[in-house]
Design a protein around this motif. Sequence first.
Motif, PDB file in Angstrom:
ATOM      1  N   GLY A 196       3.325   7.241  -4.932  1.00  0.00           N
ATOM      2  CA  GLY A 196       2.291   6.427  -4.296  1.00  0.00           C
ATOM      3  C   GLY A 196       2.893   5.169  -3.705  1.00  0.00           C
ATOM      4  N   ALA A 197       3.716   4.515  -4.495  1.00  0.00           N
ATOM      5  CA  ALA A 197       4.331   3.279  -4.007  1.00  0.00           C
ATOM      6  C   ALA A 197       5.185   3.569  -2.788  1.00  0.00           C
ATOM      7  N   PHE A 198       5.897   4.676  -2.866  1.00  0.00           N
ATOM      8  CA  PHE A 198       6.767   5.029  -1.748  1.00  0.00           C
ATOM      9  C   PHE A 198       5.950   5.252  -0.491  1.00  0.00           C
ATOM     10  N   MET A 199       4.856   5.969  -0.673  1.00  0.00           N
ATOM     11  CA  MET A 199       4.019   6.264   0.482  1.00  0.00           C
ATOM     12  C   MET A 199       3.486   4.986   1.100  1.00  0.00           C
ATOM     13  N   MET A 200       3.035   4.109   0.263  1.00  0.00           N
ATOM     14  CA  MET A 200       2.334   2.945   0.785  1.00  0.00           C
ATOM     15  C   MET A 200       3.290   1.876   1.282  1.00  0.00           C
ATOM     16  N   TYR A 201       4.431   1.733   0.626  1.00  0.00           N
ATOM     17  CA  TYR A 201       5.264   0.581   0.979  1.00  0.00           C
ATOM     18  C   TYR A 201       6.537   0.947   1.724  1.00  0.00           C
ATOM     19  N   MET A 202       6.902   2.231   1.703  1.00  0.00           N
ATOM     20  CA  MET A 202       8.108   2.615   2.442  1.00  0.00           C
ATOM     21  C   MET A 202       7.738   3.399   3.681  1.00  0.00           C
ATOM     22  N   LYS A 203       6.999   4.455   3.406  1.00  0.00           N
ATOM     23  CA  LYS A 203       6.681   5.346   4.501  1.00  0.00           C
ATOM     24  C   LYS A 203       5.715   4.691   5.474  1.00  0.00           C
ATOM     25  N   ASN A 204       4.782   4.046   4.928  1.00  0.00           N
ATOM     26  CA  ASN A 204       3.614   3.687   5.710  1.00  0.00           C
ATOM     27  C   ASN A 204       3.266   2.215   5.459  1.00  0.00           C
ATOM     28  N   PRO A 205       4.089   1.300   5.931  1.00  0.00           N
ATOM     29  CA  PRO A 205       3.948  -0.103   5.532  1.00  0.00           C
ATOM     30  C   PRO A 205       2.597  -0.706   5.888  1.00  0.00           C
ATOM     31  N   GLU A 206       1.876  -0.075   6.816  1.00  0.00           N
ATOM     32  CA  GLU A 206       0.573  -0.675   7.153  1.00  0.00           C
ATOM     33  C   GLU A 206      -0.492  -0.272   6.138  1.00  0.00           C
ATOM     34  N   ALA A 207      -0.177   0.722   5.327  1.00  0.00           N
ATOM     35  CA  ALA A 207      -1.203   1.255   4.441  1.00  0.00           C
ATOM     36  C   ALA A 207      -1.835   0.192   3.538  1.00  0.00           C
ATOM     37  N   PRO A 208      -1.045  -0.654   2.913  1.00  0.00           N
ATOM     38  CA  PRO A 208      -1.684  -1.644   2.030  1.00  0.00           C
ATOM     39  C   PRO A 208      -2.672  -2.500   2.790  1.00  0.00           C
ATOM     40  N   GLY A 209      -2.268  -2.904   3.991  1.00  0.00           N
ATOM     41  CA  GLY A 209      -3.161  -3.728   4.811  1.00  0.00           C
ATOM     42  C   GLY A 209      -4.451  -2.996   5.091  1.00  0.00           C
ATOM     43  N   LYS A 210      -4.325  -1.768   5.435  1.00  0.00           N
ATOM     44  CA  LYS A 210      -5.512  -0.971   5.729  1.00  0.00           C
ATOM     45  C   LYS A 210      -6.389  -0.875   4.491  1.00  0.00           C
ATOM     46  N   PHE A 211      -5.663  -0.610   3.409  1.00  0.00           N
ATOM     47  CA  PHE A 211      -6.405  -0.430   2.167  1.00  0.00           C
ATOM     48  C   PHE A 211      -7.216  -1.678   1.827  1.00  0.00           C
ATOM     49  N   THR A 212      -6.562  -2.807   1.915  1.00  0.00           N
ATOM     50  CA  THR A 212      -7.277  -4.049   1.594  1.00  0.00           C
ATOM     51  C   THR A 212      -8.392  -4.299   2.573  1.00  0.00           C
ATOM     52  N   ALA A 213      -8.152  -3.906   3.823  1.00  0.00           N
ATOM     53  CA  ALA A 213      -9.188  -4.115   4.820  1.00  0.00           C
ATOM     54  C   ALA A 213     -10.397  -3.246   4.490  1.00  0.00           C
ATOM     55  N   LYS A 214     -10.128  -2.116   3.911  1.00  0.00           N
ATOM     56  CA  LYS A 214     -11.223  -1.207   3.606  1.00  0.00           C
ATOM     57  C   LYS A 214     -12.034  -1.692   2.401  1.00  0.00           C
ATOM     58  N   PHE A 215     -11.295  -2.184   1.413  1.00  0.00           N
ATOM     59  CA  PHE A 215     -12.003  -2.654   0.210  1.00  0.00           C
ATOM     60  C   PHE A 215     -11.715  -4.139   0.000  1.00  0.00           C
ATOM     61  N   PRO A 216     -12.219  -4.963   0.885  1.00  0.00           N
ATOM     62  CA  PRO A 216     -11.854  -6.387   0.773  1.00  0.00           C
ATOM     63  C   PRO A 216     -12.299  -6.992  -0.556  1.00  0.00           C
ATOM     64  N   GLY A 217     -13.498  -6.576  -1.000  1.00  0.00           N
ATOM     65  CA  GLY A 217     -14.006  -7.149  -2.256  1.00  0.00           C
ATOM     66  C   GLY A 217     -13.107  -6.802  -3.417  1.00  0.00           C
ATOM     67  N   LEU A 218     -12.782  -5.543  -3.509  1.00  0.00           N
ATOM     68  CA  LEU A 218     -11.945  -5.092  -4.614  1.00  0.00           C
ATOM     69  C   LEU A 218     -10.609  -5.824  -4.609  1.00  0.00           C
ATOM     70  N   HIS A 219     -10.019  -5.875  -3.423  1.00  0.00           N
ATOM     71  CA  HIS A 219      -8.727  -6.544  -3.331  1.00  0.00           C
ATOM     72  C   HIS A 219      -8.819  -8.000  -3.731  1.00  0.00           C
ATOM     73  N   LYS A 220      -9.885  -8.595  -3.288  1.00  0.00           N
ATOM     74  CA  LYS A 220     -10.032 -10.018  -3.595  1.00  0.00           C
ATOM     75  C   LYS A 220     -10.139 -10.225  -5.108  1.00  0.00           C
ATOM     76  N   ILE A 221     -10.932  -9.374  -5.710  1.00  0.00           N
ATOM     77  CA  ILE A 221     -11.112  -9.506  -7.164  1.00  0.00           C
ATOM     78  C   ILE A 221      -9.786  -9.283  -7.878  1.00  0.00           C
ATOM     79  N   VAL A 222      -9.108  -8.237  -7.462  1.00  0.00           N
ATOM     80  CA  VAL A 222      -7.862  -7.936  -8.143  1.00  0.00           C
ATOM     81  C   VAL A 222      -6.828  -9.013  -7.867  1.00  0.00           C
ATOM     82  N   PHE A 223      -6.776  -9.410  -6.597  1.00  0.00           N
ATOM     83  CA  PHE A 223      -5.819 -10.442  -6.231  1.00  0.00           C
ATOM     84  C   PHE A 223      -6.055 -11.711  -7.027  1.00  0.00           C
ATOM     85  N   ASN A 224      -7.303 -12.012  -7.237  1.00  0.00           N
ATOM     86  CA  ASN A 224      -7.624 -13.215  -8.004  1.00  0.00           C
ATOM     87  C   ASN A 224      -7.736 -12.928  -9.489  1.00  0.00           C
ATOM     88  N   LYS A 225      -7.081 -11.902  -9.899  1.00  0.00           N
ATOM     89  CA  LYS A 225      -6.938 -11.596 -11.326  1.00  0.00           C
ATOM     90  C   LYS A 225      -8.289 -11.450 -12.013  1.00  0.00           C
TER      91      LYS A 225
END
Lengths: 657, 167, 487, 100, 519
Positions: free
Chosen positions: A550-579
Amino acid sequence: MYNNLWLIPFFPLVGSIINGLLGKKIKNEKVIGGLGTLMMFFSFLVACQNFFGLRASEQKVFQESIGSWMSVGNLQIDWGFLLDPLSAVMILVVTGVGTLIHLYSIGYMHGEEGFYRFFSYLNLFACAMLFLVLGNNALVMFIGWEGVGLCSYLLIGYYFEKKSAGDAAKKAFVVNRIGDFGFLCGLLTLFWALGSKGVWTMNFIEIGENAHLLESGGVLITVVTLCFFLGACGKSAQLPLYTWLPDAMEGPTPVSALIHAATMVTAGVYMIGRMNVLFAMAPTTMMTIAFVGAATAIFAASIGFAQNDIKRVLAYSTVSQLGFMFMAMGVGAFTAGIFHLMTHAFFKACLFLGSGSVIHGMHHAYHHAHLDDDPQDMRNMGGLRKFMPITHWTYFISCLAIAGMPFFSGFFSKDEILWWTFASTRGSYVVYGIGAIAACMTAFYMFRSLFMTFYGEQKTDARAKDHIPESGLTITIPLMVLAGLATVGGLIGIPHAIDIFHVGNLFHDWLAPVFSQAQQLNVIEAHGSASVEIALMILSVLIGLAGIAGAFMMYMKNPEAPGKFTAKFPGLHKIVFNKWYVDELYDFLFVNPCKRIGTFLWRGFDVKVVDGVVNGVGWVAKGIGAGLKYTQSGYLHNYAVAMVVGVVVIVGYYVFG
Amino acid sequence: MEAILFYLTALVAILAAFFVTKCRNPVNSALCLVTNFLCLAVLYVMLEAPFMAAIQIMVYAGAIMVLIVFVIMLLNLGTATKSVYTHGLLGGGVLSVLMLFLTNRFVANGQATGTGGEITSEVIQSYGHTELIGKAMFTDFLLPFEIASILLLVAIIGAVVLSKRKV
Amino acid sequence: MDANLVQEAMQNVNFQAIMPSLVLSVFGMVLLLVSVFSPRGKTTHVAWLSFIALIVTGFVSLNGWNNPQAGFAGSVVLDNFATFFSMTCLIAAGLTILMSDSYLQREGYPVGEYYPLILFTTAGAMWMASGTDLMTIFLGLEVLSVSLYVLAGFFRGQTRSNEAGLKYFFLGAFSTGFLLYGVALIYGVTGTTKIDGIAQFVQAMPDSTSNVMFIAGGMLLLTGFLFKVAAAPFHMWTPDVYQGAPTPITAFMSAGPKAAAFAAFIRVTIIGLESLQADITAVFWVLAVLTMTVGNFIALSQKDVKRMLAYSSISHAGYALVGLVAWNEIGVTGIMFYMLVYTFMNMGAFAVLVLVGKKGEENLTIDGLAGMGYKRPVLGIVLCIFLFSLMGMPPTAGFAGKFYIFAGAVKAGYIWLAVIGVLNSAVSLYYYLRVMVSMYFKDEGEDFAWVSMNTATAISIVIALAGVLVMGVIPGPFMEMAKLAGF
Amino acid sequence: MISVHHYLLLSAILFCIGTFGVLTRKNAIVIFMCIEVMLNSVNLTFIALSRHVGNMDGQIFVFFVMTVAAAEAAVGLALMIAFFRNRESIDVDDFNMLKW
Amino acid sequence: MADHLLSIMTFFPLLGMLFILFIPRDNDGLLKGFTLVVTLITFVISLPLAFNDVFTTSGGMHYKEFSEWINIDGFFQMNYNLGIDGISLWLVMLTTFIMPIAVLSTWKAVDKNTKGFMALLLLLETGMLGAFVSLDLFLFYIFWELMLIPMYFLIGIWGGKNRIYAAVKFFIYTAVGSLLMLVAIIFVYYYALQSGAPINGFGIQEFYMLDLPYNAQYWLFLAFGFSFAIKVPMFPLHTWLPDAHTEAPTAGSVILAAVLLKMGTYGYVRFAMPLFPDAVQTFIPLLATLSVVGIIYGSLVAMMQEDVKKLVAYSSVAHLGFVMLGIFAMNLQGMAGGIIQMINHGVSTGALFLIVGFIYERRHTRMISEFGGLAHKMPIFATIFLIITFSSIGLPGTNGFVGEFLALVGAFESGLRWYAVVATTGVIFAAVYMLWMYQRVMMGKITNPANENLSDLSVREIVVMMPLVLFVFWIGIAPNTFFEKMNPAVEQLLNQMNNNKVAVVEIQQPVVANLLETK
């Protein structure tokens, strides 16, 4: 033979005192650092000597007292040390890893203003940790317990001019204190509970021998163990008291490695191991521990997903791994827990030191380019493997270890834990499930950090880009040693199921005298066939691989994936990011109310009510006086009238009364 | 006869006393006071104390009252410009009435039990009142008598000191 | 008259029994002559002579210690009790005289008659203390009062002094009326004015205790004494008179006459009216509480130091009354000891005030003492010691005195009274502390018009200080003395 | 028959009248006179009781009361004169410098 | 010499004070030096006590001195009755030990009217020592009150802005309590006298043997307890403390914290509890509650303080809560813990006040917001401060822990378990407020330019602090030095209390009337 136990904490203490008092005068970093490291090394040697001595000996428990500490009635506390297989392992880990990290620090802390201070603290920490580990009674353990808290405070607050460092240090100590509150309560209740049965003791061995006096599974023992567990939560950063650990990364990186990964934070696990007899007697507590551990493991891992600070990722990973250890303790896999403790010490120390090396390099580069960027932010890294190969490789190995890839140390320990959660009489599939998911997540975010840091294109500011050096020998040697240990360290605990060469589970056998009794008495065992065990192992390896993939896919193969992911679930990311907003929640629930109550009690209650009453009494008295004085009108008549009234009343009372 | 005399004298005494408190002009008060003293002197005589009656008139009505009137004149105190009573008239009145109840009560309900002394009418008549006084004063009450002399001395010094114009 | 009458009269005479007062009176008269023939405005020698007179009287007085003498047909007795109070009064008078001379000079009234008047006052006080006949006591009281009227109004040019004298005079005369009425009623019931005669009569006729005339007489008699000791509600003259009177006289009034009044008071109540114990203690319980409370609370709001001390003296009368409520040996000796102590401490405080006062005495305010502790450190410390003693802080004499009195009360079972008493002294702390606050804690205020220190006043302060400290640290002998003197 | 109680009653009444005067009059000299009324009423009590009791003590007491009255008169009037010189008044309401 | 050691020790400072009166007022150095010498000599005089092994073997009174002082036959008798046991021993030592330190701390702080200051300090020392060694209630009371006077002036003259209020409040607050105690003392005496029990003046040892009825004990304990509770100070009678501490000069605060507050707790141990053993039982729940409330309350309030000194003052309320809790556990551990905690509090809080004094001397402010980053400029100071801070927090290995722990052990062993649990939260709060304060004062960047030129501790200041730091660790690591001399005395006291209990008393509401009927 073992009468030199006291030397083990004594050496670092001496180092600490010398450096603390004279360090400023010595000034020479080599002398200071050398002294600190040497003291640790001496202590390591003594530890080794004791370890091998114990190995050779039939008797597995040795106690040594160097004097009485407190002697008040039936409270008799000695300055006593205990050497048994458990503490022997711990002293080896502490002094061994400690020595390496001391060595590392010489390079890492080079040029710091408070170099001597750092080494003094570090030595002091080692001393306290050794007290914790070696203490033969709960109070000596507690001295170490609080001592490491103190040193943690000092070291986190090493850069005391940074407000965040000060805050973090304070937070660490205070949250630890909440744990200590639990520890104290547990200890005192235990002391009284045993005492009321006629045994007044705080000695671990005696506690263990007399624990049967208490009702197994009873309220008392449950309360006692829960209290102790609260202490462990504080020290080992479990839910809900984990919040201090990520903040503790404000300290210099060696500190994070030594204290907040390898040693101090595992004290809770150690303590449960030390009192395994009691815990084994309290199934409720055990279950609580297992669930708390599991919850912590997955919860911290989830936060680890979204952190960009390399050290913070490691910090949450530590929390998560500690959760694993508690899971192990909770299901009665004491050996597995301690085993994971040890392997974790290797690979996590290595990871931290590796990250330190990276930070050191980044810092150097930024410094060179006169930039003010954050050297710890992974978003500014990438592709570093070119510049720092040793760091990269060691980091990589440790990542494999933590992800539980086969034959790396983490593999053995983690799988044993998962196996126990699955198969133990105290285990639970829920715990196993959570553990498995957490293991997957661990693999994911660890490799995420690896990829973001060392792979991909370099995102560092152009001006600093080419000035990232590999670190010096004092740094790389410990890295290599630890990476080596992370690789092979697991081999001493090969599970029975895959013990093809019949070397036996050395670690398990070694610790058996400490734990087996409690486990047997309370029927705590993992039962299941070897095939199931092997199946589970394969499953967990697959899970780990899935995480890595998974990490390889998201951060090596497909570097835009995390950005997309966060864009899709902004709330979730925000919550997780803010611990998960836990800090804010605590502020809201505890800190702010306390402040408000304090302010109210002071300005409202103290000043208004209590002082109000006090001043009020004075005021009323004065008021009465000021009012009464007008009776003294100055007019003769009034005076005469008063007299006549007096006469009439007095005489009248008798004449008419 | 004795009763009539008593009641009459008592009435006058009471009225005189009352007017002492009532008169606007202090001189009138003084005159009322003298009247009161004289009434008491009459009563003293009725009580077979002629010597006391005599000094009542000489000392009180004679000396003290003269002194008072003299001072009134000296200070040229005319009729009071405003009210003669202070603001406490009502309170004073009520209190005095209460006092009256009180005194009447203990005078009426109490018994003067200390009777049985040797001085009876016969003794007074045979021995003489003045003689009796003299005897008592110079035997049993010699010391108080001497003290009284000191008292008068003090009063004289005091009067002198206080009314000298200059140091 | 026939010779045997004279003989009879002479038989009663026992000069031993009145020797101290006799000596003092004679000295008074001699000094009167001396002052008459002295040059105008020169009074220092009169002052010293009168001081010597007091010392001589003191020795004469001490001669009577443990040598009880009765005489004059039972109208006077010179027992230890009388001697003790006489000594107290003599000390008060002596201190007064010492602090007076410079004061009179400063205030512009160097009048020689002042000193004989003090001597006569003291003689009056002695008669009160030694009188065993209400008549003697009454006359002693009057000698004392009349002299004090004069002394209070001594500064005839000052309205304040006039007013003080007049108020004292009117209220004193008024209270005399009640006292006399009481005596008359008692006389009617018992047929005698002799104190032990009264007691014997009641003993022979126990019904008397329910005779309203007797009770009323007793109470009226006591009101007269209560007036003198400034117990509420007969206290109201005190602040005004104390404030208006010349400071040494205020000091004297607060100590000597009060002691004498207590002497007579004790003798009359404890011996003469013993049969009314239950009634009297009930009344005094209330009065003691009232007195302390009124004194202390009003003192809280005072600005003028003298007036404040006047209220404080009221409250101290309240404490002393506690001893009378106790109606036991400890209580009574407690009062005696307390009066002695109070003489030293209060007069000491006044002596200091005499020194720091301005001419005209207009405002000897508490605030006016600001910074005094620094300008006059020694005086400051001394005043503090006196104030601490007044508060009842150990190890000063004031503590020993209070302890004695409250011990009496507790022993007699009047615990609540003792509690109220100590709470009252807690209240009193505040106003005494205020003086110290002003002296030490505030910045220096306006300048003082300092009287230069003079020997006589200094001696008086030293004597008072010695008294306060010695009796505080080793109160034993003095208590022992008081005990020997008590009944 | 006039008993001692009659005299006592009379003197009580006089005493109260005197008290009334003291309590209510403004003029200092009148107040003083009222006090004299009180003292006289006491004197009457004394003499009446003296007769009733049958000894001379009461009468001697009266003698001294008179002395005292005289002494007080002298001093009191002197005080009043002194006050009058300063304030031109002998209203007791003017004795008001000292208060509170 | 040994026969009169206590007297010599007690009155030596007084003697010194008298000498001081003859030293010229403007010779500051001589005055301070002389006082220092006097206090040091007093300390030396007291040293033989600490080294005497007799305390380890016997819990009774030693170094007794007795002579009749006031004896009015049939009225009362007061004796000059001194003695010392393992309990008072350490308090005495603390006093003599802390005095030279207090004097040294004045070196720069006091510049006005030094003579008065020094004289008062010495007077105070006599008062304190006297109170600790008195075995006669009356004598005790005298010394007890004697302490008030110098303290009052120390606060009032050399204090801060609000000193008058603080001084008067201190004085009246404490005096109110002690006056009630006076009545109680008298009552006990006469009760004993009338009951015919063998007594010796107001000697407490004889009073211990009295069989006071429960009713009387109830009220007497109230009176004694109230007085001591004010002095301790227990919640809610504590409000004089912050004011007094804040306004007092450094030496005053140090002595106030180190010794004067101990008078209250000592009073409980020595007087209130053994004299009225039955009443204590009734009051334990109340007093323990107040102690615990005090702990939490003091901590919470301390947390929000803006003035360092006030913070330390409120922390005293919390610390003394532990002392009280330990004492009321009424067992060996609790008592010993309470007593050692008294010493600890003296050392740690005394040191904290010295520390506050040091920064106040430099900056003339104590507001936390004025500081920050001092650790840069004052590393030695920072280290010492840190040690003391952790001692105050109660870190194991320092003195604070030993006391708190034992007090809690005692409380757990007795019936005060739940109180102890709540009290234990105090260890959390202690960390919160102390560390927060330390952070705000010492850590961070220097934001206030006034702090730029601060100098580190001078040699004198280090000398002042060193003994305290030494004791922080000594008591922390080897408290047995103290316990071995204290325990016998505590044991004896406890035995006495237990033996003297009137069997099992049914707890009844005391009736006022009954009490008064003793008449």
